[in-house]
Motif scaffolding. Sequence first.
Motif, short mmCIF file in Angstrom:
data_model
loop_
_atom_site.label_atom_id
_atom_site.label_comp_id
_atom_site.label_asym_id
_atom_site.label_seq_id
_atom_site.Cartn_x
_atom_site.Cartn_y
_atom_site.Cartn_z
N ASP A 121 9.65 9.82 6.08
CA ASP A 121 10.29 9.03 7.14
C ASP A 121 9.86 7.56 7.09
O ASP A 121 9.71 6.91 8.12
CB ASP A 121 9.96 9.62 8.52
N TYR A 122 9.65 7.08 5.88
CA TYR A 122 9.30 5.68 5.65
C TYR A 122 7.99 5.28 6.34
O TYR A 122 7.77 4.11 6.65
CB TYR A 122 10.42 4.74 6.12
N ASP A 123 7.12 6.24 6.59
CA ASP A 123 5.86 5.96 7.27
C ASP A 123 4.76 6.81 6.66
O ASP A 123 4.79 8.04 6.74
CB ASP A 123 5.98 6.24 8.77
N LEU A 124 3.77 6.15 6.05
CA LEU A 124 2.66 6.86 5.41
C LEU A 124 1.39 6.83 6.24
O LEU A 124 0.38 7.42 5.83
CB LEU A 124 2.38 6.24 4.03
N PHE A 125 1.40 6.16 7.39
CA PHE A 125 0.18 6.00 8.19
C PHE A 125 -0.34 7.37 8.64
O PHE A 125 0.41 8.23 9.11
CB PHE A 125 0.44 5.12 9.41
N GLY A 126 -1.67 7.54 8.51
CA GLY A 126 -2.32 8.75 8.99
C GLY A 126 -2.22 9.94 8.05
O GLY A 126 -2.76 11.00 8.35
N LYS A 127 -1.60 9.78 6.89
CA LYS A 127 -1.49 10.88 5.94
C LYS A 127 -2.62 10.80 4.92
O LYS A 127 -3.08 9.72 4.56
CB LYS A 127 -0.14 10.85 5.24
N TYR A 128 -3.06 11.97 4.46
CA TYR A 128 -4.08 12.02 3.42
C TYR A 128 -3.50 11.53 2.09
O TYR A 128 -2.29 11.69 1.84
CB TYR A 128 -4.62 13.44 3.25
N TYR A 129 -4.36 10.92 1.29
CA TYR A 129 -3.89 10.32 0.04
C TYR A 129 -3.24 11.35 -0.89
O TYR A 129 -2.27 11.07 -1.58
CB TYR A 129 -5.05 9.61 -0.69
N TYR A 130 -3.77 12.59 -0.89
CA TYR A 130 -3.24 13.59 -1.81
C TYR A 130 -1.89 14.13 -1.35
O TYR A 130 -1.21 14.82 -2.12
CB TYR A 130 -4.24 14.74 -2.00
N GLU A 131 -1.49 13.83 -0.10
CA GLU A 131 -0.15 14.18 0.34
C GLU A 131 0.88 13.23 -0.26
O GLU A 131 2.07 13.57 -0.32
CB GLU A 131 -0.05 14.14 1.86
#
Length: 625
Positions: A307-317
């Motif tokens: 959803d065009y938003d990477l904030f708060g996600k783990y790097y390996y995701e």
Amino acid sequence: MTKFSSLVKVYYPLIFGLGLIVSILFFRSALKDEMINIKLTELDQQIFYIKDKMNKLVPSPISPDTNHPFIGQLSSEFINHLQILILKGKNNILYCGERLKEDHDNYRYRDCRQSLKDKDNYYDHEMRMARNSPSQTGFDIRYSNTLSGSPEKILLFSRHFNNHDYSIRIIVSFKEIQDTLDRIDRIVWIFAFVMISILVLVNNLLSNMIVKPLQGIIRFLKDYKEDRSLRLSYTSVEEVIHLQYFLNEMAKGVQKQMSELTQRKNQVETVIKNVSEGVILLDHKLKVLLYNNGLFSLLKIIPELYDYDLFGKYYYEIIRNNPLNNMIEQSVREQTRLSQNIHLSTLENQTLEVICIPLPHKSGLVVMINDITEQYKLVEIKKSFVENASHEFKTPISIIKGYLETILKTDDISVEDQKRFLEKVLRNADRLNNLIKDLITLNKLDDSRDYFRKEPVNVLDVIESCLDILSLKAETKNIQLVNAITEDSLELMGNQELLETIFFNLIDNAITYTDHEGEVIVAFKEDGDRFVFSVIDTGIGISGNYHQRIFERFYRVDEGRSRKSGGTGLGLSIVKHAVMFHDGEVYCEANPTGKGTLFKVALPFESDAEKALASMGSIDGETNS
């Protein structure tokens, strides 16, 4: 946790009130005891007075049946007492006077001896108290039979005086003491009520002066996180004003620092988001805090999936590359800066330079990703170029050295052999010279803007000049050169030297790799805003696998035939760079009419309208100058 306002408004007044009540009750008890003691002292003095009178006025014992004048005197002097009793021995009543109320303010004494004759124990209690007292005096307080059980009478009893067994008992009313205590009670309780009321009012005032500003400060501190422009209003309490002033000054400083930090943060984010390199900032849990759009293109991340938003996600995701993930984990684990080139298995065969930088105190990690595919390829090209150039230089130099050493070391060499050897030396020297010239040309083309300028050029004149120069070479192989261009003039903005290099190399290669009695055709067509020139031969042709690679430096499809023809392996590379200088394209195809090869060169040109605008611009420039 108790609020300060509750302490000030409720608990402090309650504690003070309870303390005041206890103090009042203690004071009242002490006062009551003191007043009783005073009354007993007064009664004791009166008993002493009676004893003294009896000693003076009655030299001999008084008989119970005698009405002595002293008895009448007692009735008149002590009319305020409830009862006065004088005994001789135990049961002989000498005098008993009891006060009776006649009207509102008048009292009289009556003789109460008759009413006490049948009571043998009416003074036993006082007798025991007096007998046990060193002063032979005792007292008692009689209480009422009502529910309240309040004090009603005070009795004082004294015996043994003037060597006669006389006993005196005086009874007075407790009402006088009680009335005094009641008056004092009213005054004290009114005082207590006034004091508690004043305390409550003062505490409320203090609460308004201190607690309300403190509550305002608490609200300010809560709301300040949302609105940095909030400030405290000053009150009338000096100490609170100082606190509010320092908090306002601190708020101004924090707001200024936050503004600067926000500005710097925005600047950093703007820089990070607009750099071509991929940047990702991870927190201590290795979750994404900051990233830029370059990350999507470099790692082939599909933003729609997140959803065009990477904030708060783990790097390996997000990162699905094992070498890169292993590198991140190693950098975090060892808390060291790591730099490594990672190759991606994509169509472009990307090579990425990845730098992992741990943040202080294990607070996170910065990952910077740079696409070095072109640099990597350039390094490989330079490496291959050095190897190929060394090889290309080494071959003719070895030949020249070999023939010269043969001539020097052979004494009986014939003139014909010397001439033949020297011709080969000259041919390889020419080959070296051509190689050096091509390298110089390529070097100039790498910085073409510094060495070459564009000007109007008639490409048709350039092609005809090349055909004329190469006609003799074509005749030796009985190859027919055909100029299929029917236009009278084909003018574009370009560099004449480079255009000559382009068409000379293409036509020369076509003649070189075309067998005897072949054909080389130069054709033209206009495609939109481009001139498309074609050089077609009927030679040996080039396999489709090599159509892209033949423009690489020193690349040859057939090494033996290329060297035999005297080529340097740089001609088509020079053609490609010269076409790129003109913002054009060059590509190779199979001859559609049969065997052979087709080279196409597409060069942009200016339309008549563009030429008119350019000429108007030059005229305006001359006029302004």
